[in-house]
Design a protein around this motif. Structure first.
Motif, mmCIF file in Angstrom:
data_model
loop_
_atom_site.group_PDB
_atom_site.id
_atom_site.type_symbol
_atom_site.label_atom_id
_atom_site.label_comp_id
_atom_site.label_asym_id
_atom_site.label_seq_id
_atom_site.Cartn_x
_atom_site.Cartn_y
_atom_site.Cartn_z
ATOM 1 N N GLN A 41 12.294 67.788 -29.416
ATOM 2 C CA GLN A 41 11.354 67.344 -28.394
ATOM 3 C C GLN A 41 11.312 68.293 -27.203
ATOM 4 O O GLN A 41 12.307 68.896 -26.821
ATOM 5 C CB GLN A 41 11.721 65.940 -27.928
ATOM 6 N N LEU A 42 10.149 68.385 -26.608
ATOM 7 C CA LEU A 42 9.951 69.121 -25.366
ATOM 8 C C LEU A 42 9.197 68.223 -24.398
ATOM 9 O O LEU A 42 8.144 67.681 -24.760
ATOM 10 C CB LEU A 42 9.139 70.398 -25.610
ATOM 11 N N PRO A 43 9.680 68.041 -23.171
ATOM 12 C CA PRO A 43 8.893 67.304 -22.182
ATOM 13 C C PRO A 43 7.522 67.928 -22.022
ATOM 14 O O PRO A 43 7.354 69.155 -22.141
ATOM 15 C CB PRO A 43 9.738 67.420 -20.912
ATOM 16 N N ALA A 44 6.537 67.105 -21.768
ATOM 17 C CA ALA A 44 5.151 67.581 -21.733
ATOM 18 C C ALA A 44 4.952 68.715 -20.743
ATOM 19 O O ALA A 44 4.254 69.693 -21.031
ATOM 20 C CB ALA A 44 4.219 66.419 -21.405
ATOM 21 N N GLY A 45 5.540 68.597 -19.546
ATOM 22 C CA GLY A 45 5.365 69.646 -18.543
ATOM 23 C C GLY A 45 5.921 70.984 -19.007
ATOM 24 O O GLY A 45 5.278 72.030 -18.866
ATOM 25 N N ASP A 46 7.122 70.970 -19.575
ATOM 26 C CA ASP A 46 7.725 72.203 -20.076
ATOM 27 C C ASP A 46 6.851 72.844 -21.149
ATOM 28 O O ASP A 46 6.616 74.063 -21.153
ATOM 29 C CB ASP A 46 9.110 71.915 -20.658
ATOM 30 N N ALA A 47 6.400 72.016 -22.097
ATOM 31 C CA ALA A 47 5.605 72.548 -23.203
ATOM 32 C C ALA A 47 4.297 73.156 -22.714
ATOM 33 O O ALA A 47 3.913 74.261 -23.128
ATOM 34 C CB ALA A 47 5.331 71.441 -24.221
ATOM 35 N N LEU A 48 3.607 72.460 -21.807
ATOM 36 C CA LEU A 48 2.330 72.976 -21.304
ATOM 37 C C LEU A 48 2.539 74.232 -20.457
ATOM 38 O O LEU A 48 1.723 75.167 -20.515
ATOM 39 C CB LEU A 48 1.604 71.897 -20.513
ATOM 40 N N LEU A 176 6.796 57.244 -21.213
ATOM 41 C CA LEU A 176 5.795 58.296 -21.312
ATOM 42 C C LEU A 176 6.043 59.354 -20.252
ATOM 43 O O LEU A 176 6.693 59.097 -19.246
ATOM 44 C CB LEU A 176 4.381 57.725 -21.144
ATOM 45 N N ASP A 177 5.553 60.541 -20.506
ATOM 46 C CA ASP A 177 5.650 61.635 -19.544
ATOM 47 C C ASP A 177 4.456 61.613 -18.611
ATOM 48 O O ASP A 177 3.334 61.293 -19.020
ATOM 49 C CB ASP A 177 5.680 62.993 -20.261
ATOM 50 N N LEU A 178 4.698 61.977 -17.361
ATOM 51 C CA LEU A 178 3.621 62.133 -16.389
ATOM 52 C C LEU A 178 3.888 63.420 -15.602
ATOM 53 O O LEU A 178 4.461 63.381 -14.520
ATOM 54 C CB LEU A 178 3.542 60.937 -15.452
ATOM 55 N N GLU A 183 1.803 74.063 -7.252
ATOM 56 C CA GLU A 183 1.000 75.239 -6.945
ATOM 57 C C GLU A 183 0.678 76.006 -8.224
ATOM 58 O O GLU A 183 1.492 76.087 -9.143
ATOM 59 C CB GLU A 183 1.719 76.145 -5.932
ATOM 60 N N ARG A 184 -0.547 76.526 -8.273
ATOM 61 C CA ARG A 184 -1.046 77.286 -9.425
ATOM 62 C C ARG A 184 -0.958 76.486 -10.723
ATOM 63 O O ARG A 184 -0.771 77.034 -11.804
ATOM 64 C CB ARG A 184 -0.272 78.607 -9.585
ATOM 65 N N ASP A 185 -1.095 75.179 -10.617
ATOM 66 C CA ASP A 185 -1.068 74.280 -11.767
ATOM 67 C C ASP A 185 0.259 74.307 -12.514
ATOM 68 O O ASP A 185 0.332 73.900 -13.676
ATOM 69 C CB ASP A 185 -2.213 74.580 -12.740
ATOM 70 N N ARG A 186 1.329 74.795 -11.891
ATOM 71 C CA ARG A 186 2.643 74.708 -12.523
ATOM 72 C C ARG A 186 3.036 73.238 -12.588
ATOM 73 O O ARG A 186 2.826 72.481 -11.646
ATOM 74 C CB ARG A 186 3.673 75.507 -11.724
ATOM 75 N N LEU A 187 3.621 72.838 -13.702
ATOM 76 C CA LEU A 187 3.924 71.433 -13.932
ATOM 77 C C LEU A 187 5.403 71.146 -13.742
ATOM 78 O O LEU A 187 6.257 71.930 -14.163
ATOM 79 C CB LEU A 187 3.519 71.026 -15.357
ATOM 80 N N GLU A 188 5.690 70.028 -13.105
ATOM 81 C CA GLU A 188 7.053 69.532 -12.992
ATOM 82 C C GLU A 188 7.134 68.249 -13.804
ATOM 83 O O GLU A 188 6.325 67.341 -13.642
ATOM 84 C CB GLU A 188 7.414 69.259 -11.531
ATOM 85 N N ASP A 189 8.127 68.179 -14.682
ATOM 86 C CA ASP A 189 8.212 67.041 -15.591
ATOM 87 C C ASP A 189 8.620 65.771 -14.880
ATOM 88 O O ASP A 189 9.494 65.764 -14.020
ATOM 89 C CB ASP A 189 9.215 67.336 -16.711
ATOM 90 N N SER A 190 7.981 64.700 -15.277
ATOM 91 C CA SER A 190 8.330 63.355 -14.842
ATOM 92 C C SER A 190 8.273 62.457 -16.061
ATOM 93 O O SER A 190 7.483 62.686 -16.971
ATOM 94 C CB SER A 190 7.343 62.849 -13.787
ATOM 95 N N ARG A 290 16.034 64.140 -16.846
ATOM 96 C CA ARG A 290 15.686 65.118 -15.836
ATOM 97 C C ARG A 290 14.870 64.553 -14.687
ATOM 98 O O ARG A 290 15.045 64.917 -13.554
ATOM 99 C CB ARG A 290 14.901 66.278 -16.460
ATOM 100 N N LEU A 291 13.878 63.675 -14.993
ATOM 101 C CA LEU A 291 13.043 63.290 -13.869
ATOM 102 C C LEU A 291 12.708 61.822 -13.756
ATOM 103 O O LEU A 291 13.519 61.044 -13.320
ATOM 104 C CB LEU A 291 11.771 64.142 -13.845
ATOM 105 N N VAL A 292 11.521 61.372 -14.146
ATOM 106 C CA VAL A 292 11.033 60.095 -13.632
ATOM 107 C C VAL A 292 11.207 58.935 -14.592
ATOM 108 O O VAL A 292 10.878 59.046 -15.741
ATOM 109 C CB VAL A 292 9.550 60.205 -13.309
ATOM 110 N N ASP A 293 11.695 57.789 -14.082
ATOM 111 C CA ASP A 293 11.740 56.540 -14.824
ATOM 112 C C ASP A 293 10.846 55.531 -14.138
ATOM 113 O O ASP A 293 10.982 55.290 -12.963
ATOM 114 C CB ASP A 293 13.159 55.967 -14.818
ATOM 115 N N LEU A 294 9.951 54.953 -14.896
ATOM 116 C CA LEU A 294 9.034 53.950 -14.344
ATOM 117 C C LEU A 294 9.170 52.663 -15.136
ATOM 118 O O LEU A 294 8.934 52.670 -16.323
ATOM 119 C CB LEU A 294 7.599 54.455 -14.515
ATOM 120 N N HIS A 295 9.519 51.554 -14.513
ATOM 121 C CA HIS A 295 9.487 50.240 -15.158
ATOM 122 C C HIS A 295 8.273 49.531 -14.607
ATOM 123 O O HIS A 295 8.230 49.277 -13.446
ATOM 124 C CB HIS A 295 10.700 49.428 -14.731
ATOM 125 N N THR A 296 7.257 49.205 -15.390
ATOM 126 C CA THR A 296 6.208 48.381 -14.816
ATOM 127 C C THR A 296 5.801 47.288 -15.772
ATOM 128 O O THR A 296 5.589 47.515 -16.895
ATOM 129 C CB THR A 296 4.961 49.170 -14.391
#
Length: 296
Positions: A41-48, A176-178, A183-190, A290-296
């Protein structure tokens, strides 16, 4: 159903029997999915981010690939400051791509269900990869597989925690990843963890309670966690933790404005709190810490 007299019968609904064997097979299957996909697996931000850095996509023949990646950035990531409608649409895209919720059809009469948005985009990249030079093609296909493995891991992790009881109460979780565009559309994984609990209230009516957990770690802010709960549809409370004193102070300064925004959106804010340190227990996802946890 039992006949009690000539004119009366008694009907009793029995709860469905719990098939422990089927449940065990399901859990074993989900564990196998995780074993197969977690290493890839690769987090979406890393892969993109890596896809955009493949040199060949900026050359003739790679234009179509670059357009698909740009489309994925629009569909599955958000800027750091965005409106609620945009965020809602991106989260909806992710949930539909997970296969755990129904995807609305543009044409109700359609005989075939359309692929979820993520699978559509990954399918296009797989087809277009043939137009790239051999090394770039292998890089692209590896990254596509990483994203597919990520999606499968999230689905399996979510389903492991689903519970439905005979009385109608349930607990469901979604991961799910968000990715966040910087800057410059660089992505940080959440990573988001959404949790729903549906239970009967005092009057026997089923109501849903939602909770959200968010964790991110930015260089300028340090580790920050947010836990949000939503009850009775509009009653909201939130608590924030930050490990740095200056970040704690910054969040505290923003709470009044945040409460006003929530009130303007129709929420009844019960409590907003911020404190320095870490949340009482680590509830981050076992899929990616690494980054974001969302419980909703």
């Amino acid at each position: 159903m039992t006949r009690t007299s000539d004119n009366h019968i008694q009907l009793q609904l029995a709860p469905p029997r719990n098939d422990n064997g089927a449940q065990l097979k399901l859990q074993e299957g989900l564990q196998q999915i995780l074993r197969d996909n977690l290493p890839q697996q690769l987090p979406a931000g890393d892969a993109l981010n890596q896809m955009r850095q493949i040199p060949a996509i900026s050359r003739p023949g790679g234009d179509a690939v670059a357009q698909v990646i740009k489309s994925m950035l629009s569909l599955f990531s958000v800027p750091p400051k965005t409106d609620a409608k945009t965020t809602q649409q991106v989260v909806q895209n992710h949930l539909q791509s997970s296969g755990l919720i129904s995807q609305p059809r543009a044409n109700p009469a359609a005989s075939q269900r359309e692929l979820p948005p993520l699978q559509q985009q990954l399918g296009k990249l797989t087809d277009l990869a043939d137009q790239l030079p051999p090394q770039a093609r292998e890089q692209m296909l590896t990254l596509v597989k990483g994203l597919q493995a990520r999606s499968a891991s999230h689905q399996a992790t979510s389903l492991q925690n689903w519970q439905e009881m005979p009385d109608g109460s349930l607990e469901r979780q979604y991961r799910l990843d968000l990715p966040i565009r910087l800057e410059r559309d660089r992505l940080e994984d959440s990573e988001i963890h959404i949790q729903q609990r549906k239970k009967p209230d005092e009057e026997g009516r089923f109501v849903s309670q939602w909770s959200i957990q968010l964790h991110f770690d930015r260089e300028e802010l340090g580790p920050v966690d947010a836990h949000v709960s939503l009850q009775q549809e509009w009653q909201l409370s939130a608590r924030f933790w930050a490990e740095r004193e200056e970040t704690t102070r910054l969040i505290r300064e923003q709470l009044d404005g945040f409460q006003q925004q929530l009130g303007a959106s129709g929420f009844e804010v019960e409590a907003l709190q911020v404190q320095r340190g870490k949340p009482p227990r680590d509830t981050r996802s076992p899929v990616n810490h690494r980054l974001v946890d969302l419980h909703t």
